[in-house]
Design an enzyme around this catalytic site. Sequence first.
Site, PDB file in Angstrom:
ATOM      1  N   ASN A 277       7.715 -11.694 -14.187  1.00  0.00           N
ATOM      2  CA  ASN A 277       6.690 -10.637 -14.223  1.00  0.00           C
ATOM      3  C   ASN A 277       6.326 -10.213 -15.643  1.00  0.00           C
TER       4      ASN A 277
ATOM      5  N   PRO B  21      13.501  -1.120  -4.524  1.00  0.00           N
ATOM      6  CA  PRO B  21      14.714  -1.323  -3.716  1.00  0.00           C
ATOM      7  C   PRO B  21      14.668  -2.687  -3.012  1.00  0.00           C
TER       8      PRO B  21
ATOM      9  N   ASP C  22     -12.187  -5.887  11.249  1.00  0.00           N
ATOM     10  CA  ASP C  22     -11.370  -5.230  10.224  1.00  0.00           C
ATOM     11  C   ASP C  22     -11.377  -3.724  10.467  1.00  0.00           C
TER      12      ASP C  22
ATOM     13  N   LYS D 161      -1.582  -4.116  -6.455  1.00  0.00           N
ATOM     14  CA  LYS D 161      -0.799  -5.332  -6.696  1.00  0.00           C
ATOM     15  C   LYS D 161      -0.635  -5.584  -8.202  1.00  0.00           C
TER      16      LYS D 161
ATOM     17  N   THR E 245       0.772  -2.980  12.947  1.00  0.00           N
ATOM     18  CA  THR E 245      -0.314  -3.947  12.699  1.00  0.00           C
ATOM     19  C   THR E 245       0.203  -5.386  12.677  1.00  0.00           C
TER      20      THR E 245
ATOM     21  N   SER F 194      -0.209  -5.189   3.754  1.00  0.00           N
ATOM     22  CA  SER F 194       0.227  -6.302   2.896  1.00  0.00           C
ATOM     23  C   SER F 194       1.072  -5.917   1.686  1.00  0.00           C
TER      24      SER F 194
ATOM     25  N   TYR G 135       7.936  -5.094   4.970  1.00  0.00           N
ATOM     26  CA  TYR G 135       6.736  -5.941   5.027  1.00  0.00           C
ATOM     27  C   TYR G 135       7.092  -7.364   5.459  1.00  0.00           C
TER      28      TYR G 135
ATOM     29  N   ASP H 121      -9.532  -2.187  15.218  1.00  0.00           N
ATOM     30  CA  ASP H 121      -8.106  -2.429  15.025  1.00  0.00           C
ATOM     31  C   ASP H 121      -7.675  -3.644  15.848  1.00  0.00           C
TER      32      ASP H 121
ATOM     33  N   THR I 153       3.252 -15.699   4.777  1.00  0.00           N
ATOM     34  CA  THR I 153       3.633 -15.524   3.368  1.00  0.00           C
ATOM     35  C   THR I 153       4.976 -16.187   3.077  1.00  0.00           C
ATOM     36  N   ASP I 154       5.170 -16.578   1.826  1.00  0.00           N
ATOM     37  CA  ASP I 154       6.472 -17.139   1.431  1.00  0.00           C
ATOM     38  C   ASP I 154       7.585 -16.086   1.491  1.00  0.00           C
ATOM     39  N   GLU I 155       7.193 -14.791   1.547  1.00  0.00           N
ATOM     40  CA  GLU I 155       8.224 -13.745   1.551  1.00  0.00           C
ATOM     41  C   GLU I 155       9.095 -13.786   2.803  1.00  0.00           C
TER      42      GLU I 155
ATOM     43  N   LYS J  27       6.142  -9.624   8.883  1.00  0.00           N
ATOM     44  CA  LYS J  27       5.432 -10.914   8.864  1.00  0.00           C
ATOM     45  C   LYS J  27       6.289 -11.994   9.535  1.00  0.00           C
TER      46      LYS J  27
ATOM     47  N   ALA K  51      -3.464  -7.482   8.029  1.00  0.00           N
ATOM     48  CA  ALA K  51      -2.069  -7.047   7.869  1.00  0.00           C
ATOM     49  C   ALA K  51      -2.017  -5.855   6.944  1.00  0.00           C
TER      50      ALA K  51
HETATM   51  P1  NAD Z   1      -5.209  -6.777   1.939  1.00  0.00           P
HETATM   52  O1  NAD Z   1      -4.276  -5.635   2.086  1.00  0.00           O
HETATM   53  O2  NAD Z   1      -6.051  -6.890   0.713  1.00  0.00           O
HETATM   54  O3  NAD Z   1      -6.213  -6.817   3.187  1.00  0.00           O
HETATM   55  C1  NAD Z   1      -5.787  -6.598   4.492  1.00  0.00           C
HETATM   56  C2  NAD Z   1      -7.028  -6.361   5.353  1.00  0.00           C
HETATM   57  O4  NAD Z   1      -6.590  -6.184   6.715  1.00  0.00           O
HETATM   58  C3  NAD Z   1      -7.816  -5.114   4.965  1.00  0.00           C
HETATM   59  O5  NAD Z   1      -9.211  -5.394   4.958  1.00  0.00           O
HETATM   60  C4  NAD Z   1      -7.477  -4.118   6.074  1.00  0.00           C
HETATM   61  O6  NAD Z   1      -8.516  -3.180   6.327  1.00  0.00           O
HETATM   62  C5  NAD Z   1      -7.256  -5.047   7.251  1.00  0.00           C
HETATM   63  N1  NAD Z   1      -6.400  -4.459   8.291  1.00  0.00           N
HETATM   64  C6  NAD Z   1      -5.207  -3.835   8.114  1.00  0.00           C
HETATM   65  N2  NAD Z   1      -4.731  -3.402   9.301  1.00  0.00           N
HETATM   66  C7  NAD Z   1      -5.629  -3.787  10.243  1.00  0.00           C
HETATM   67  C8  NAD Z   1      -5.683  -3.645  11.656  1.00  0.00           C
HETATM   68  N3  NAD Z   1      -4.720  -3.015  12.331  1.00  0.00           N
HETATM   69  N4  NAD Z   1      -6.749  -4.163  12.305  1.00  0.00           N
HETATM   70  C9  NAD Z   1      -7.745  -4.797  11.628  1.00  0.00           C
HETATM   71  N5  NAD Z   1      -7.745  -4.940  10.296  1.00  0.00           N
HETATM   72  C10 NAD Z   1      -6.697  -4.459   9.602  1.00  0.00           C
HETATM   73  O7  NAD Z   1      -4.308  -8.075   2.128  1.00  0.00           O
HETATM   74  P2  NAD Z   1      -4.446  -9.532   1.474  1.00  0.00           P
HETATM   75  O8  NAD Z   1      -3.708  -9.557   0.200  1.00  0.00           O
HETATM   76  O9  NAD Z   1      -5.863  -9.944   1.528  1.00  0.00           O
HETATM   77  O10 NAD Z   1      -3.601 -10.383   2.525  1.00  0.00           O
HETATM   78  C11 NAD Z   1      -4.223 -10.983   3.656  1.00  0.00           C
HETATM   79  C12 NAD Z   1      -3.174 -11.754   4.434  1.00  0.00           C
HETATM   80  O11 NAD Z   1      -2.579 -12.742   3.607  1.00  0.00           O
HETATM   81  C13 NAD Z   1      -2.025 -10.885   4.945  1.00  0.00           C
HETATM   82  O12 NAD Z   1      -1.704 -11.327   6.241  1.00  0.00           O
HETATM   83  C14 NAD Z   1      -0.890 -11.161   3.971  1.00  0.00           C
HETATM   84  O13 NAD Z   1       0.351 -11.008   4.607  1.00  0.00           O
HETATM   85  C15 NAD Z   1      -1.163 -12.604   3.622  1.00  0.00           C
HETATM   86  N6  NAD Z   1      -0.695 -13.050   2.292  1.00  0.00           N
HETATM   87  C16 NAD Z   1      -1.014 -12.336   1.174  1.00  0.00           C
HETATM   88  C17 NAD Z   1      -0.631 -12.829  -0.078  1.00  0.00           C
HETATM   89  C18 NAD Z   1      -0.990 -12.099  -1.353  1.00  0.00           C
HETATM   90  O14 NAD Z   1      -0.525 -12.496  -2.419  1.00  0.00           O
HETATM   91  N7  NAD Z   1      -1.814 -11.064  -1.320  1.00  0.00           N
HETATM   92  C19 NAD Z   1       0.104 -14.022  -0.168  1.00  0.00           C
HETATM   93  C20 NAD Z   1       0.435 -14.701   1.014  1.00  0.00           C
HETATM   94  C21 NAD Z   1       0.013 -14.218   2.229  1.00  0.00           C
HETATM   95  O1  DAU Z   2       4.580 -13.813  -2.117  1.00  0.00           O
HETATM   96  C1  DAU Z   2       3.482 -13.447  -1.346  1.00  0.00           C
HETATM   97  C2  DAU Z   2       3.371 -11.947  -1.321  1.00  0.00           C
HETATM   98  O2  DAU Z   2       2.940 -11.548  -2.616  1.00  0.00           O
HETATM   99  C3  DAU Z   2       2.422 -11.434  -0.254  1.00  0.00           C
HETATM  100  O3  DAU Z   2       2.936 -11.748   1.019  1.00  0.00           O
HETATM  101  C4  DAU Z   2       2.226  -9.916  -0.379  1.00  0.00           C
HETATM  102  O4  DAU Z   2       1.236  -9.488   0.551  1.00  0.00           O
HETATM  103  C5  DAU Z   2       1.765  -9.601  -1.780  1.00  0.00           C
HETATM  104  O5  DAU Z   2       1.654  -8.199  -1.936  1.00  0.00           O
HETATM  105  C6  DAU Z   2       2.737 -10.164  -2.813  1.00  0.00           C
HETATM  106  O6  DAU Z   2       4.001  -9.460  -2.762  1.00  0.00           O
HETATM  107  P1  DAU Z   2       4.804  -9.067  -4.102  1.00  0.00           P
HETATM  108  O7  DAU Z   2       5.674  -7.927  -3.796  1.00  0.00           O
HETATM  109  O8  DAU Z   2       5.399 -10.262  -4.735  1.00  0.00           O
HETATM  110  O9  DAU Z   2       3.533  -8.620  -5.019  1.00  0.00           O
HETATM  111  P2  DAU Z   2       3.303  -7.389  -6.009  1.00  0.00           P
HETATM  112  O10 DAU Z   2       1.996  -7.644  -6.700  1.00  0.00           O
HETATM  113  O11 DAU Z   2       3.480  -6.079  -5.349  1.00  0.00           O
HETATM  114  O12 DAU Z   2       4.474  -7.553  -7.066  1.00  0.00           O
HETATM  115  C7  DAU Z   2       4.624  -8.746  -7.819  1.00  0.00           C
HETATM  116  C8  DAU Z   2       5.862  -8.582  -8.687  1.00  0.00           C
HETATM  117  O13 DAU Z   2       5.616  -7.588  -9.674  1.00  0.00           O
HETATM  118  C9  DAU Z   2       7.086  -8.122  -7.922  1.00  0.00           C
HETATM  119  O14 DAU Z   2       8.251  -8.753  -8.462  1.00  0.00           O
HETATM  120  C10 DAU Z   2       7.158  -6.624  -8.216  1.00  0.00           C
HETATM  121  C11 DAU Z   2       6.558  -6.511  -9.592  1.00  0.00           C
HETATM  122  N1  DAU Z   2       5.828  -5.259  -9.884  1.00  0.00           N
HETATM  123  C12 DAU Z   2       4.845  -4.882  -9.015  1.00  0.00           C
HETATM  124  C13 DAU Z   2       4.148  -3.712  -9.222  1.00  0.00           C
HETATM  125  C14 DAU Z   2       3.059  -3.295  -8.262  1.00  0.00           C
HETATM  126  C15 DAU Z   2       6.135  -4.499 -11.011  1.00  0.00           C
HETATM  127  O15 DAU Z   2       7.006  -4.869 -11.822  1.00  0.00           O
HETATM  128  N2  DAU Z   2       5.428  -3.350 -11.213  1.00  0.00           N
HETATM  129  C16 DAU Z   2       4.466  -2.913 -10.367  1.00  0.00           C
HETATM  130  O16 DAU Z   2       3.885  -1.830 -10.604  1.00  0.00           O
END
Ligand code: NAD
Ligand code: DAU
Length: 340
Positions: free
Chosen positions: A250, A275, A34, A190, A101, A86, A151, A60, A126-128, A155, A84
Amino acid sequence: MKNILVTGGAGFIGSNYINTVLSQRDDYFIVNLDKLTYAGNLENLKPVENKKNYVFVKGDICNRELVEYIFERYKIKYVINFAAESHVDRSILGSAIFYQTNVIGTNVLLETARQYQVEKFLQVSTDEVYGSLGATGLFTESTPISPNSPYSSSKAGADMMVQAFYHTYGMPVVTTRCSNNYGPLQFPEKLIPLMIINALNNKKLPVYGDGMNVRDWIYVIDHNIAIDKVFNEGRTGEVYNIGASNEKPNIEIVKLVLSILGKGEDLIEYVKDRPGHDRRYAIDSTKIQSELGWKPKFSFDEAIKQTVEWYLSNKEWWGRIISGEYQKYYSDQYSGRIKG
Ligand code: NAD
Ligand code: DAU
């Protein structure tokens, strides 16, 4: 013993994964690579830091020399790629690091994994990557990839590369695509932790647009159990969607957080939309359920309360985070948006 390179294991999902699997299995040897970006936090890994079958390497995934060294030194035969950038909003502020990355980094891992003939490469996606849904329908594994943000496009690029390494080189890959996670250790940028922490600090809760964008929520431990299932039993070359069928607008999430905390809805502020904001995500997880026998264990109503409790009991953890670089990010992201 399975020698596994887990990347991004100091982040939200990766650290929950390592803590969970190493509390249950002693046949995994995990090397956690990491970079410790703003989102990586070694405090997340306290439960495993002294385990004999766990090693942390700061670095990295884009660094080929380092990645090769790790494969050689630790005889890596398996890769689970969580690493990633993220956060969608950060990708809108600046996209370059996302492609670096998420695309180049994945390429370095794939090339090195090919060189060392890994037995499995699991790409955490991710589903995105599927883009946005209308009012009805669900994402299945055959929904065409159609990402909308920097983003999600990064992915999607990685996902396509992973598939190409399967088709071209016969690399034993498998990909998971999960919906929105919540739970302990999530970085406060988030939606859910941001709303909890702002409410605790009596700050405005910035809801984008009309608050009616829909996300499909899953507790992080359910995601990680699914990843481990796919890692061990998933069919090579396949994609598995992961979701818990908890679609919520939301604004409903924000009001729920306020009610759990006993705070008033006057803290809510509707702000300028993200956006290109995807309107709705919803996952069909029939494939992983029917093929691998996985199903979510945690009910949303219980797990969201436990999550709020976790943030209430771990103020030091997030207090340190929001006092640093986060302040600048928050101001860049929200100062033109929030009035109150
Ligand atoms: P996060 O941002 O909390 O953690 C990402 C981690 O990756 C951090 O520890 C960061 O230091 C590390 N990292 C970033 N760039 C790096 C690099 N170049 N080399 C090595 N390490 C690096 O993210 P998360 O929410 O834990 O997501 C983890 C994975 O799951 C991601 O691939 C994301 O796309 C995927 N994912 C996230 C969600 C979600 O809701 N958070 C949902 C579906 C999939
Ligand atoms: O669907 C999986 C994805 O979910 C992951 O791949 C991403 O890594 C993760 O960040 C997440 O993406 P979202 O953009 O859906 O998550 P976020 O928590 O940023 O936002 C969730 C929803 O809430 C989205 O519709 C935007 C809205 N939002 C978010 C923030 C941060 C707000 O209304 N206000 C806010 O301040």
